[in-house]
Design a protein around this motif. Sequence first.
Motif, PDB file in Angstrom:
ATOM      1  N   ALA A 276       0.840  -1.210   0.000  1.00  0.00           N
ATOM      2  CA  ALA A 276       0.000   0.000   0.000  1.00  0.00           C
ATOM      3  C   ALA A 276       0.869   1.253   0.000  1.00  0.00           C
ATOM      4  CB  ALA A 276      -0.927  -0.011   1.207  1.00  0.00           C
ATOM      5  N   GLY A 277       1.918   1.257   0.824  1.00  0.00           N
ATOM      6  CA  GLY A 277       2.833   2.397   0.874  1.00  0.00           C
ATOM      7  C   GLY A 277       3.548   2.589  -0.447  1.00  0.00           C
ATOM      8  N   PHE A 278       3.978   1.481  -1.064  1.00  0.00           N
ATOM      9  CA  PHE A 278       4.666   1.551  -2.354  1.00  0.00           C
ATOM     10  C   PHE A 278       3.750   2.141  -3.431  1.00  0.00           C
ATOM     11  CE2 PHE A 278       4.988  -0.587  -6.491  1.00  0.00           C
ATOM     12  CZ  PHE A 278       6.206  -0.073  -6.921  1.00  0.00           C
ATOM     13  N   ILE A 279       2.511   1.631  -3.517  1.00  0.00           N
ATOM     14  CA  ILE A 279       1.568   2.128  -4.521  1.00  0.00           C
ATOM     15  C   ILE A 279       1.328   3.624  -4.342  1.00  0.00           C
ATOM     16  CG2 ILE A 279      -0.830   2.010  -5.311  1.00  0.00           C
ATOM     17  CD1 ILE A 279      -0.764  -0.989  -4.679  1.00  0.00           C
ATOM     18  N   PHE A 280       1.187   4.035  -3.083  1.00  0.00           N
ATOM     19  CA  PHE A 280       0.931   5.462  -2.805  1.00  0.00           C
ATOM     20  C   PHE A 280       2.108   6.325  -3.249  1.00  0.00           C
ATOM     21  CE2 PHE A 280       1.406   9.137  -0.023  1.00  0.00           C
ATOM     22  CZ  PHE A 280       0.185   9.769  -0.196  1.00  0.00           C
ATOM     23  N   THR A 281       3.339   5.977  -2.824  1.00  0.00           N
ATOM     24  CA  THR A 281       4.492   6.824  -3.151  1.00  0.00           C
ATOM     25  C   THR A 281       4.781   6.820  -4.647  1.00  0.00           C
ATOM     26  OG1 THR A 281       5.997   4.979  -2.656  1.00  0.00           O
ATOM     27  CG2 THR A 281       5.600   6.595  -0.908  1.00  0.00           C
ATOM     28  N   ALA A 301       8.353  -0.885 -12.244  1.00  0.00           N
ATOM     29  CA  ALA A 301       9.380  -1.905 -12.004  1.00  0.00           C
ATOM     30  C   ALA A 301      10.666  -1.263 -11.498  1.00  0.00           C
ATOM     31  CB  ALA A 301       9.642  -2.684 -13.291  1.00  0.00           C
ATOM     32  N   SER A 302      11.038  -0.140 -12.115  1.00  0.00           N
ATOM     33  CA  SER A 302      12.241   0.574 -11.689  1.00  0.00           C
ATOM     34  C   SER A 302      12.100   1.083 -10.257  1.00  0.00           C
ATOM     35  CB  SER A 302      12.504   1.749 -12.635  1.00  0.00           C
ATOM     36  OG  SER A 302      13.540   2.569 -12.138  1.00  0.00           O
ATOM     37  N   TYR A 303      10.969   1.718  -9.986  1.00  0.00           N
ATOM     38  CA  TYR A 303      10.698   2.255  -8.645  1.00  0.00           C
ATOM     39  C   TYR A 303      10.665   1.122  -7.618  1.00  0.00           C
ATOM     40  CZ  TYR A 303       8.642   5.609  -5.316  1.00  0.00           C
ATOM     41  OH  TYR A 303       8.420   6.434  -4.246  1.00  0.00           O
ATOM     42  N   GLY A 304      10.011   0.010  -7.996  1.00  0.00           N
ATOM     43  CA  GLY A 304       9.922  -1.126  -7.088  1.00  0.00           C
ATOM     44  C   GLY A 304      11.281  -1.737  -6.805  1.00  0.00           C
ATOM     45  N   GLY A 305      12.127  -1.846  -7.842  1.00  0.00           N
ATOM     46  CA  GLY A 305      13.466  -2.379  -7.653  1.00  0.00           C
ATOM     47  C   GLY A 305      14.290  -1.539  -6.704  1.00  0.00           C
TER      48      GLY A 305
END
Length: 361
Positions: A276-281, A301-305
């Motif tokens: 949830a925090g990842f999706i928001f940011t 994908a880049s942001y998640g990595g």
Amino acid sequence: MGISVVLLAYKEAENLTFLLPKIKEMMDSLPEEYEILVIDTKEPLDNTSEVCAQFGARYINQEFPGFGGAFKTGIKYAEKDKFLILDSDGSHDPKYIPSMYKKFTEENCDLVIGSRYTEGGETNDAKSSIIMSHILNGFFRVCLGIKAKDISTDYRLYRTEQLKNVELENVNYDVLQEVLLRMKQNKPDLKIGEVPISFQKRIYGESKRRLIPFIIGYMKSLVRFTFIRYPILRNIFLYGVFGVLAFVLDYSVSLGLAKTVMKEVPEAASIIGNIAGFIFTFTTNTFWNFKVKGKFLARAASYGGITLLGMGISTACIHLFKNSMNFALLKLIVLVFVSAMQFVLNKLITYNEKIIKSENQ
């Protein structure tokens, strides 16, 4: 060729009766054609239109709100290649017009300011207003990177084309600083000249400025202009704000699930909170902070990595130093370091400006 003389009026008919003849006298002494535009309120509040007709001035009702809106209306309707603006309350003496014009033409300036604070200038304003004006000028000189000593006055001679090439957003008096910033962005070597003037108190009527809203508006604009001039500061600020909000969201979701439907699997609750925090940011930084479109999945994908990398470094640091440092202090240091690292990597990779520009072309 020629000069558009622009006056912004708000119930100034009485003052214009004295001011317009003086302006015409000074303009007649210059070797250029001219027009006089009086920008009145959207709905007439006095007999300004009759005064304009009497002295051959072009009467125009403003089309946008506030002082900034009146200024933009003047820019819109100016037809000459030079744009001279001065107060319509009599505080700016037209006798300085020839010296401003001389400096403008002989030194090939982009802008000449009728200045209260350059050598030889003076002001007869109230002491409180003078102090506030000096403070504001000091802050905005640093913020805008403008070396002129008086950047809060609107007694100015511009090149009309440069004004028509800027997009102005401010509706209050801080539009006077915004226009300098926008012009300097379009022309980094902007040449500004100053001519000393004596600023007088208005002839008739009362000032339209209200102190508290005036100060609050300028404080907001100081921050906004700083972010415009240095967009990286805006990126960092918003990145931090969104990060804090994401932390609150992550914590709330994880705690809520762990205490209700996932009492037996708190790890799963934590993972859902992280997601949830990842999706928001990612969403807020993509659309509000860095304002990019396209290749959404690749950016995710880049942001998640980069997020996973930060989590790995954070976990490793805590594991290595948990027995030698206070956990709260360790967590704070790691959080600051990892957040800074993630910002730099996202700026260079996920939101690389060169890549974004090439995608938008």
